[in-house]
Structure formats: C-alpha cells, structure tokens
Motif scaffolding. Sequence first.
Motif, PDB file in Angstrom:
ATOM      1  N   HIS A   6      23.163  27.499   9.491  1.00 33.10           N
ATOM      2  CA  HIS A   6      22.263  27.691  10.641  1.00 33.10           C
ATOM      3  C   HIS A   6      21.552  29.041  10.568  1.00 33.10           C
ATOM      4  CE1 HIS A   6      21.479  26.543  15.032  1.00 33.10           C
ATOM      5  NE2 HIS A   6      20.892  27.725  14.917  1.00 33.10           N
ATOM      6  N   HIS A   8      17.326  30.978  11.046  1.00 34.41           N
ATOM      7  CA  HIS A   8      15.922  30.820  11.487  1.00 34.41           C
ATOM      8  C   HIS A   8      15.028  31.765  10.681  1.00 34.41           C
ATOM      9  CE1 HIS A   8      17.228  28.505  15.024  1.00 34.41           C
ATOM     10  NE2 HIS A   8      18.184  29.405  15.182  1.00 34.41           N
ATOM     11  N   GLU A  92      17.460  22.676  16.582  1.00 31.16           N
ATOM     12  CA  GLU A  92      18.611  22.621  17.420  1.00 31.16           C
ATOM     13  C   GLU A  92      18.236  22.084  18.782  1.00 31.16           C
ATOM     14  OE1 GLU A  92      20.205  26.593  18.717  1.00 31.16           O
ATOM     15  OE2 GLU A  92      18.840  27.311  17.152  1.00 31.16           O
ATOM     16  N   HIS A 153      26.957  24.334  17.305  1.00 32.63           N
ATOM     17  CA  HIS A 153      26.713  25.595  16.622  1.00 32.63           C
ATOM     18  C   HIS A 153      27.030  26.780  17.530  1.00 32.63           C
ATOM     19  CE1 HIS A 153      23.361  28.460  17.156  1.00 32.63           C
ATOM     20  NE2 HIS A 153      22.909  27.603  18.037  1.00 32.63           N
ATOM     21  N   ASP A 203      23.014  32.186  12.384  1.00 31.20           N
ATOM     22  CA  ASP A 203      21.995  32.170  13.442  1.00 31.20           C
ATOM     23  C   ASP A 203      21.007  33.332  13.234  1.00 31.20           C
ATOM     24  OD1 ASP A 203      20.780  30.862  15.526  1.00 31.20           O
ATOM     25  OD2 ASP A 203      22.003  31.748  17.105  1.00 31.20           O
TER      26      ASP A 203
HETATM   27 ZN   LIG Z   1      19.841  28.968  16.344  1.00 33.78          ZN
END
Ligand SMILES: [Zn+2]
Length: 255
Positions: A6, A8, A92, A153, A203
Amino acid sequence: MIFESHAHYDDEKFDIDRDDLLERLPDEGVEYIINVAANIDSAYKCVELAKKYDYIYAAVGVHPDDVENMKKEDLKTIKELSDYDKVVAVGEIGLDYYYENSSKELQKLWFSEQIETAKELQLPIIVHSRDAAKDTMDIIKSTDAKQIGGVIHCYSGSSELAREYVKMGFYIGVGGVVTFKNANKLKEVVKEISIDNILIETDSPYLAPVPNRGKRNDSSNLKYVIQQIAELKNMSYEEILKSTYENAKKLFRIK
Ligand SMILES: [Zn+2]
Ligand SMILES: [Zn+2]
C-alpha cells in the motif's frame, strides 16, 4: 523480496523526485508495490505508474474522503481501468469518520457500491477504516465481501475484530504505526494473529515508522516495520519478509 502492499507514489509529495525514487527502490529490496488510488484522477495516475514500472501494480477506487461528489459514472471508470491486467484490486475504499470529509451516508453508499463493483470484477478490496469499525464490518458482511476478500489496511481495530476479519479471509495491513511507542493495541493484534494473515505496507508518503517518524515515507522504510513485527512475534526478519511477500502475492494473484 519486500512486497509493499500500500503506497501512494502518485501523491504530489513525490513530484520532485518520483522517478529517481522509483528507480532506486528495487535496489533496496522492494520487489513489488501496489500503488493505491485515492480518487478517480489518482486512479488514472496509478495505472500510468503500473505501465511505466514493471514492479508496480495498481488498485483503483475512491477513498471515503473523496466520495462527496462521486457519481455512478465513476464506477464505470473503475471497471474500464480494471481491464488492464496490472490492476489487481479495488481501493482504497471504506469509511473515515475521523475526518468525515464526506457525509457518513455517502461514505456508506459508495463503499457498498464499490464493493459491488469489485465483486463484478472479481477483484479483492483494499479497505480504509478509521473510527468506523462497526459500520465497516456491517457493510462487509451485508455485501458478502468475503467472496472476494481483501485487506483492512493500516489496521487500527481490536484483536477480536481482527480475528473476525481473518476468519472471513481478509488480511490485516500493518505499517509504520506498529513502531510507535503508544501503539499497544496494534502490537497486541500483531502478536495474536498468524503471520499468514498479515500484509506489510507504508501508506507512503504518510506514517513513516520510527526512526523516520514525521518525515516523508517511502517503501525502503518497510525494513523497520518487518523488524518490529519480527520482535513482536519472536520470529526472524527473514520469516516475516517471506510470509508477508507470499501473502500479498496470493491475495493480489501475482504469479
Ligand atoms: Zn492509503
Ligand atoms: Zn487509507
């Protein structure tokens, strides 16, 4: 063989050095990354990144913070983007009652709708749930999301709830928070559930682990997360690395 489940990297915080960083991460042992969308614009960027980098895969969907103006048409876009075979999940998606940037009613509606889309596509879901534990579980049950499975998550719930998710075939996503001093609840969860049900994540650019807490996060910091899980579970670094890698490959069906 780190599997980052996970991140970004389409986030603007990476605008200054995105390509340098993404070219370097494999040298730091990062073998796969799931780049997760926050909204429809982001979903297009996730797919572009997956096309540009062999080791990056994409998840497409709209985050609960961004559902205020979501439209039926966006579900169609999610489906179209999923035609590309490196789109491996819908996400997500979920509920965020902490920020409540969109109304609870709209969050619940679009969480359910996107689960239905994922079921049509036969793709697992990446679930974001903050201060919304009960409603998240209720929707996962009422939509029968266990038929596709997925990951909760940045897990922040109780051990009891984690066990319930695991029983339904969901994975528990563990990231930098597990290294924080005050994260006792998450540390308990990690001790109690099997390593076979855990995925590791950063994340990025958020939630950097100790000793880099507060800085911009990237997948090279997963070594600190693995280290912490190894200590909590009394297992070796290698065992955690290998299990979380295999778990993610299995969930996202990467051969
Ligand atoms: Zn995220
Ligand atoms: Zn999230």
